[in-house]
Design a protein around this motif. Sequence first.
Motif, PDB file in Angstrom:
ATOM      1  N   ARG A 116       0.858  -1.258   0.063  1.00 19.85           N
ATOM      2  CA  ARG A 116       0.032   0.093   0.149  1.00 19.85           C
ATOM      3  C   ARG A 116       0.854   1.392  -0.021  1.00 19.85           C
ATOM      4  O   ARG A 116       0.149   2.278  -0.157  1.00 19.85           O
ATOM      5  CB  ARG A 116      -0.956  -0.152   1.187  1.00 19.85           C
ATOM      6  N   LYS A 117       2.160   1.098   0.239  1.00 15.99           N
ATOM      7  CA  LYS A 117       2.968   2.324   0.344  1.00 15.99           C
ATOM      8  C   LYS A 117       2.652   3.115   1.445  1.00 15.99           C
ATOM      9  O   LYS A 117       2.764   4.324   1.117  1.00 15.99           O
ATOM     10  CB  LYS A 117       3.247   3.167  -1.054  1.00 15.99           C
ATOM     11  N   SER A 118       2.024   2.637   2.388  1.00 13.07           N
ATOM     12  CA  SER A 118       1.515   3.525   3.459  1.00 13.07           C
ATOM     13  C   SER A 118       1.231   2.917   4.914  1.00 13.07           C
ATOM     14  O   SER A 118       1.086   1.681   4.871  1.00 13.07           O
ATOM     15  CB  SER A 118       0.286   4.369   3.064  1.00 13.07           C
ATOM     16  N   THR A 119       1.750   3.375   5.900  1.00 12.43           N
ATOM     17  CA  THR A 119       1.454   2.727   7.204  1.00 12.43           C
ATOM     18  C   THR A 119       0.023   3.028   7.831  1.00 12.43           C
ATOM     19  O   THR A 119      -0.408   2.308   8.799  1.00 12.43           O
ATOM     20  CB  THR A 119       2.432   3.397   8.308  1.00 12.43           C
TER      21      THR A 119
ATOM     22  N   SER B  19       3.989   2.805  15.184  1.00  8.34           N
ATOM     23  CA  SER B  19       5.165   2.580  15.424  1.00  8.34           C
ATOM     24  C   SER B  19       5.651   2.107  16.586  1.00  8.34           C
ATOM     25  O   SER B  19       6.799   1.367  16.768  1.00  8.34           O
ATOM     26  CB  SER B  19       6.125   3.514  14.727  1.00  8.34           C
ATOM     27  N   LEU B  20       5.254   2.652  17.768  1.00 11.68           N
ATOM     28  CA  LEU B  20       5.730   2.607  19.129  1.00 11.68           C
ATOM     29  C   LEU B  20       5.994   1.010  19.589  1.00 11.68           C
ATOM     30  O   LEU B  20       6.817   0.793  19.913  1.00 11.68           O
ATOM     31  CB  LEU B  20       4.893   3.293  19.767  1.00 11.68           C
ATOM     32  N   PRO B  21       4.953   0.168  19.038  1.00 11.59           N
ATOM     33  CA  PRO B  21       4.949  -1.157  19.661  1.00 11.59           C
ATOM     34  C   PRO B  21       6.370  -1.754  19.126  1.00 11.59           C
ATOM     35  O   PRO B  21       7.384  -2.547  19.800  1.00 11.59           O
ATOM     36  CB  PRO B  21       4.066  -1.925  18.953  1.00 11.59           C
ATOM     37  N   TYR B  22       6.655  -1.399  17.792  1.00 12.01           N
ATOM     38  CA  TYR B  22       7.852  -1.943  17.217  1.00 12.01           C
ATOM     39  C   TYR B  22       9.157  -1.300  17.617  1.00 12.01           C
ATOM     40  O   TYR B  22      10.308  -2.128  17.749  1.00 12.01           O
ATOM     41  CB  TYR B  22       7.697  -1.873  15.544  1.00 12.01           C
ATOM     42  N   ILE B  23       9.081   0.108  17.966  1.00 12.70           N
ATOM     43  CA  ILE B  23      10.272   0.579  18.570  1.00 12.70           C
ATOM     44  C   ILE B  23      10.417   0.319  19.738  1.00 12.70           C
ATOM     45  O   ILE B  23      11.906  -0.226  20.268  1.00 12.70           O
ATOM     46  CB  ILE B  23       9.915   2.044  18.540  1.00 12.70           C
TER      47      ILE B  23
ATOM     48  N   LEU C 263      11.166   0.005   7.809  1.00  9.61           N
ATOM     49  CA  LEU C 263       9.973   0.187   6.592  1.00  9.61           C
ATOM     50  C   LEU C 263       8.900   1.184   7.156  1.00  9.61           C
ATOM     51  O   LEU C 263       8.266   1.801   6.263  1.00  9.61           O
ATOM     52  CB  LEU C 263       9.348  -1.290   6.671  1.00  9.61           C
ATOM     53  N   PHE C 264       8.786   1.225   8.469  1.00 12.45           N
ATOM     54  CA  PHE C 264       7.669   2.193   9.101  1.00 12.45           C
ATOM     55  C   PHE C 264       8.055   3.682   8.557  1.00 12.45           C
ATOM     56  O   PHE C 264       7.307   4.467   8.198  1.00 12.45           O
ATOM     57  CB  PHE C 264       7.705   1.723  10.595  1.00 12.45           C
ATOM     58  N   VAL C 265       9.386   3.983   8.787  1.00 13.21           N
ATOM     59  CA  VAL C 265       9.895   5.191   8.818  1.00 13.21           C
ATOM     60  C   VAL C 265       9.843   5.584   7.061  1.00 13.21           C
ATOM     61  O   VAL C 265       9.339   6.806   6.626  1.00 13.21           O
ATOM     62  CB  VAL C 265      11.445   5.343   9.053  1.00 13.21           C
ATOM     63  N   LEU C 266      10.142   4.484   6.357  1.00 13.86           N
ATOM     64  CA  LEU C 266       9.846   4.815   4.883  1.00 13.86           C
ATOM     65  C   LEU C 266       8.676   5.066   4.372  1.00 13.86           C
ATOM     66  O   LEU C 266       8.487   5.879   3.580  1.00 13.86           O
ATOM     67  CB  LEU C 266      10.735   3.509   3.981  1.00 13.86           C
ATOM     68  N   TYR C 267       7.841   4.418   4.815  1.00 15.86           N
ATOM     69  CA  TYR C 267       6.531   4.426   4.416  1.00 15.86           C
ATOM     70  C   TYR C 267       5.277   5.310   5.366  1.00 15.86           C
ATOM     71  O   TYR C 267       4.147   5.610   5.216  1.00 15.86           O
ATOM     72  CB  TYR C 267       5.666   3.194   4.164  1.00 15.86           C
ATOM     73  N   ALA C 268       5.831   5.818   6.384  1.00 18.87           N
ATOM     74  CA  ALA C 268       5.216   6.774   7.498  1.00 18.87           C
ATOM     75  C   ALA C 268       4.721   8.199   6.491  1.00 18.87           C
ATOM     76  O   ALA C 268       5.434   8.572   5.663  1.00 18.87           O
ATOM     77  CB  ALA C 268       5.928   7.346   8.546  1.00 18.87           C
ATOM     78  N   PRO C 269       3.558   8.662   6.692  1.00 20.77           N
ATOM     79  CA  PRO C 269       3.375   9.873   6.235  1.00 20.77           C
ATOM     80  C   PRO C 269       4.215  11.076   6.661  1.00 20.77           C
ATOM     81  O   PRO C 269       4.683  10.857   7.731  1.00 20.77           O
ATOM     82  CB  PRO C 269       1.653  10.208   6.720  1.00 20.77           C
ATOM     83  N   PRO C 270       4.336  11.980   5.626  1.00 20.76           N
ATOM     84  CA  PRO C 270       5.444  12.891   6.064  1.00 20.76           C
ATOM     85  C   PRO C 270       5.185  13.856   7.342  1.00 20.76           C
ATOM     86  O   PRO C 270       6.163  13.921   8.084  1.00 20.76           O
ATOM     87  CB  PRO C 270       4.996  14.001   5.086  1.00 20.76           C
ATOM     88  N   ARG C 271       4.211  13.683   8.069  1.00 19.65           N
ATOM     89  CA  ARG C 271       3.746  14.269   9.316  1.00 19.65           C
ATOM     90  C   ARG C 271       4.332  13.487  10.292  1.00 19.65           C
ATOM     91  O   ARG C 271       4.484  13.991  11.596  1.00 19.65           O
ATOM     92  CB  ARG C 271       2.302  14.844   9.559  1.00 19.65           C
ATOM     93  N   LEU C 272       4.444  12.056  10.101  1.00 21.55           N
ATOM     94  CA  LEU C 272       4.772  11.267  11.107  1.00 21.55           C
ATOM     95  C   LEU C 272       6.348  11.018  11.046  1.00 21.55           C
ATOM     96  O   LEU C 272       6.917  10.494  12.140  1.00 21.55           O
ATOM     97  CB  LEU C 272       3.919   9.989  11.159  1.00 21.55           C
TER      98      LEU C 272
ATOM     99  N   SER D 151       3.421  -6.503  16.859  1.00 19.51           N
ATOM    100  CA  SER D 151       4.532  -6.501  18.156  1.00 19.51           C
ATOM    101  C   SER D 151       3.872  -5.694  19.252  1.00 19.51           C
ATOM    102  O   SER D 151       4.362  -4.587  19.621  1.00 19.51           O
ATOM    103  CB  SER D 151       5.699  -6.082  17.765  1.00 19.51           C
ATOM    104  N   ARG D 152       2.841  -6.034  19.854  1.00 16.33           N
ATOM    105  CA  ARG D 152       2.270  -5.459  20.965  1.00 16.33           C
ATOM    106  C   ARG D 152       2.362  -5.807  22.089  1.00 16.33           C
ATOM    107  O   ARG D 152       1.805  -5.432  23.323  1.00 16.33           O
ATOM    108  CB  ARG D 152       0.630  -5.282  20.662  1.00 16.33           C
ATOM    109  N   VAL D 153       3.118  -7.010  22.160  1.00 14.56           N
ATOM    110  CA  VAL D 153       3.233  -7.455  23.561  1.00 14.56           C
ATOM    111  C   VAL D 153       5.156  -7.782  23.897  1.00 14.56           C
ATOM    112  O   VAL D 153       5.675  -7.679  22.558  1.00 14.56           O
ATOM    113  CB  VAL D 153       2.947  -8.542  23.804  1.00 14.56           C
TER     114      VAL D 153
END
Length: 240
Positions: free
Chosen positions: A33-36, A41-45, A84-93, A234-236
Amino acid sequence: MAEASFYIGVIGNVISVLVFLSPVETFWKIVKRKSTEEYKSLPYICTLLGSSLWTYYGIVTPGEYLVSTVNGFGALVEIIYVSLFVLYAPPRLKLHTIVVVAMLNVFFPIAAIAATRSAFKDEKTRSQSMGFICAGLNIIMYGSPLSAMKTVVTTKSVKCMPFWLSFFLFLNGAIWAVYASLQHDVFLLVPNGVGFVFGTMQLILYGIYRNAKLVGLSKGSSDIVADEEEGLTSRVPLLT
């Protein structure tokens, strides 16, 4: 006991690897989808932070190489997810995500390792201090499954708490708690014991509400929930 703990640890490694790889389908959708979209992102971070510190703990603690190997693998996988999250995150995020990654995945681990190494000269004390930090972070991260359980009770539906996520929280906690008991490692035992208890509670809630209908969520949120049912997120805290 050493041989028994080794085999239990290997089983724990296999389970943990499967859980680390469980969000692959979610990220495959993000790439397509080329979009998050509404994913966070916080769970993965946070998982990357925990995996990094547990890897260091396993390295500095004698006999805990199984902890370092699986978490080293997990850290590598989470780096890919976060990238990947940083790559496809919206510009504001995008900028916000980069700042959070820098703080939690670069600055904090370096500061924690440097502080324990400078404050304590004895290797055992260094290991114990790092174990305390790791266990504390894992317990804090259990706010996520607690939040999921609250949502289940509120909506009377398990669609926001996929069965396999609950099952692996239960199984992962149980295996690593047994391993920690055999290794006499309280820093592994406490958070994994908590994970086992929460996993058990989630399975019980799943049994109670599995046939209920989802209420109280927006269409957009429901779409994300449906995606999460197809692949674990990755929520746990991945407990090793």
